[in-house]
Scaffold this active site. Structure first.
Site, mmCIF file in Angstrom:
data_model
loop_
_atom_site.group_PDB
_atom_site.id
_atom_site.type_symbol
_atom_site.label_atom_id
_atom_site.label_comp_id
_atom_site.label_asym_id
_atom_site.label_seq_id
_atom_site.Cartn_x
_atom_site.Cartn_y
_atom_site.Cartn_z
ATOM 1 N N HIS A 331 11.912 17.010 48.923
ATOM 2 C CA HIS A 331 12.836 16.002 48.399
ATOM 3 C C HIS A 331 13.957 16.653 47.585
ATOM 4 O O HIS A 331 15.133 16.337 47.768
ATOM 5 C CB HIS A 331 12.041 15.013 47.533
ATOM 6 N N HIS A 336 18.409 16.582 47.286
ATOM 7 C CA HIS A 336 19.304 16.639 46.123
ATOM 8 C C HIS A 336 20.258 17.834 46.104
ATOM 9 O O HIS A 336 21.432 17.693 45.774
ATOM 10 C CB HIS A 336 18.466 16.722 44.833
ATOM 11 N N GLU A 376 19.819 8.485 44.286
ATOM 12 C CA GLU A 376 18.635 8.462 45.150
ATOM 13 C C GLU A 376 18.838 7.706 46.463
ATOM 14 O O GLU A 376 18.376 8.147 47.500
ATOM 15 C CB GLU A 376 17.439 7.850 44.400
ATOM 16 N N SER A 395 16.043 12.947 52.310
ATOM 17 C CA SER A 395 14.807 13.732 52.406
ATOM 18 C C SER A 395 13.723 12.933 53.128
ATOM 19 O O SER A 395 12.565 13.315 53.116
ATOM 20 C CB SER A 395 14.317 14.133 51.000
HETATM 21 FE FE LIG Z 1 14.967 12.459 43.379
#
Ligand SMILES: [Fe+2]
Length: 500
Positions: A331, A336, A376, A395
């Site tokens: 993730h 990110h 997010e 992700s």
């Molecule tokens: Fe996150």
């Protein structure tokens, strides 16, 4: 995709594996009696309102925070709340925490907030921070009782609400922002894919040790990933790699390719945080810091103010490569990191962090919600297309395709509405917000942040790595001088370009 970032603030329940709960078992009854007797016998307590102990008892315990043991002069209202932390050289477990809680109960101090963090006096130990309502409470006897079960008791005067909410002032203060939530922990959540896998849980503890031992200024210790972990990474990597060109925003795609060209990203190995951190620092000034799990929203957002991104190093369970209930290295690194290399997005992320410093819990919730629907799960326009820039989507192949399909609702980003939008973290989002551009979203966030109640504004000084509060003429003047220098350079550059 169920990876859950810092979201709604909540009290921290646990930081990592506790030691046994047999600390001082024989003292249990006497401590409760102490608290009961002290509570019953006191009427006036001039020390208590300031959390000061008896001058004859354990003076050194308070040396750091209490410069004087003279009785204080009490002006105005007595404090209604007290913030106290405690730890033990023998280590503190759930049992001793329960006994400490009993001391608060017997003193009739209502617990408002309990947090845990790594101990400063015991390696692998814990320190607890308790905020409690002490209206009508003999705080001296409460502290005295507490001292009998732990080695260190500190009253945090600056953490008292009457003095404002504590926040990190220097980047090294992030060493104190390590408050974890327990949600989705594999050894506590029976829905976690690794819940019944003892080996996986032990491996997680082994890796999170790095985060617990990390201090500002150190290099991030590397992890020697196993063959199975690398296989899981490779599977997720290849799935996402195929989707990025058609589903991710151009900034994410560009940085992802650059990471591959630099030899930092490949499906054949899991990148080390220290290497990725150096890459990010060169691109956007962001740096990574290892974290052991899901942080509280306040701590997570505060780190963004310093351009520090808190990053997990462990990987999801091999049985469930396409699903993780909490952030893992897939993730962080695939979702990110690439977009954090973009200067515009980095600035946006830092501004959410700066807006969070010193605000109320309610406003932290709003900022965490904004973070949720942007960093997010955010979507953005690219010409006549809509692309994803949120790491929760980038992700998670399944939700990435779903989010850009015609199934969920797409709504224009408006900060004040997004901040109070209900969301759920158990399944795909029914609603996503679409930004016109990062610049547009940043402007809207700024307008929203300026409407929040706050006694001062702040800016980050990248040279001293300190937060400057703009609450004095001197600080505002210094900031104006700093900006004037930059503005002059921009004006001069524009004139030169125009003359050509
Ligand atoms: Fe996150």
């Amino acid at each position: 995709m169920m990876s859950r970032p810092a979201s709604k603030p909540r009290p921290v329940k646990r930081a990592h594996t506790f030691e046994g709960s047999t600390l001082y078992p024989s003292r249990k009854s006497s401590l409760i009696e102490d608290a009961r007797r002290d509570s019953a016998s006191s009427s006036v307590d001039v020390w208590g309102p300031f959390g000061l102990p008896s001058p004859t008892e354990n003076d050194d315990v308070f040396a750091e925070e209490q410069p004087s043991l003279s009785p204080p002069v009490v002006n105005g209202d007595l404090p209604k709340q007290m913030c106290v932390s405690f730890s033990s050289r023998e280590g503190i477990g759930f049992g001793s925490l329960a006994r400490a809680a009993k001391v608060f109960e017997m003193a009739k101090a209502k617990l408002l907030h309990v947090e845990s963090r790594t101990s400063t006096i015991k390696e692998d130990g814990l320190e607890f921070l308790v905020q409690c309502d002490v209206k009508g409470v003999n705080t001296r006897s409460l502290v005295t009782s507490l001292q009998k079960i732990v080695d260190s008791v500190v009253i945090h005067r600056d953490d008292l609400p009457r003095r404002g909410v504590w926040f990190p002032r220097h980047i090294s203060d992030l060493d104190k922002c390590t408050h974890l939530t327990t949600e989705y922990e594999p050894d506590l959540d029976n829905d976690h894919p690794g819940f019944s896998d003892k080996v996986y849980r032990m491996r997680r503890s082994e890796i999170t040790r790095i985060a617990f031992q990390y201090k500002y200024g150190k290099n991030i210790e590397g992890v020697e990933y196993t063959e199975e972990e690398t296989k899981t990474w490779g599977y997720v990597y290849r799935q996402l790699q195929q989707l990025f060109t058609t589903h991710a925003c151009k900034e994410h795609v560009a940085a992802f390719r650059e990471l591959e060209r630099a030899g930092l990203y490949s499906p054949d190995f899991i990148p080390q945080l220290e290497d990725v951190s150096k890459f990010l620092q060169e691109k956007s000034g962001f740096q990574l810091r290892p974290v052991a799990g899901l942080l509280t929203a306040r701590d997570f957002l505060a780190s963004l103010a310093f351009r520090v991104f808190q990053t997990t190093q462990y990987i999801r369970h091999a049985s469930s490569p396409m699903h993780t209930p909490e952030p893992d290295c897939c993730h962080e690194l695939l979702g990110h990191i690439p977009i954090l290399a973009d200067p515009g997005f980095a600035q946006f992320s830092q501004e959410i962090g700066l807006a969070s410093l010193g605000v109320s819990d309610d406003d932290i919730t709003k900022l965490a919600t904004l973070y949720w629907f942007t960093v997010e799960f955010g979507l953005c326009k690219e010409g006549d297309q809509v692309r994803a820039y949120g790491a929760g989507l980038l992700s998670a192949p399944g939700e990435l395709m779903y989010a850009l399909s015609d199934q969920p609702e797409h709504r224009s980003f408006q900060a004040s509405k997004v901040a109070v939008q209900e969301y759920q973290d158990k399944n795909y989002q029914p609603l996503y917000f679409v930004s016109e551009s990062f610049e547009d979203t940043k402007q809207k966030l700024r307008a929203f942040a300026s409407s929040m109640k706050k006694p001062f504004d702040v800016r980050y000084d990248p040279f001293t790595r300190r937060i400057v509060t703009l609450d004095t003429v001197e600080n505002v003047r210094d900031t104006a001088r700093y900006l004037k220098g930059h503005f002059s350079a921009v004006t001069s550059a524009l004139e030169r370009i125009t003359v050509r």
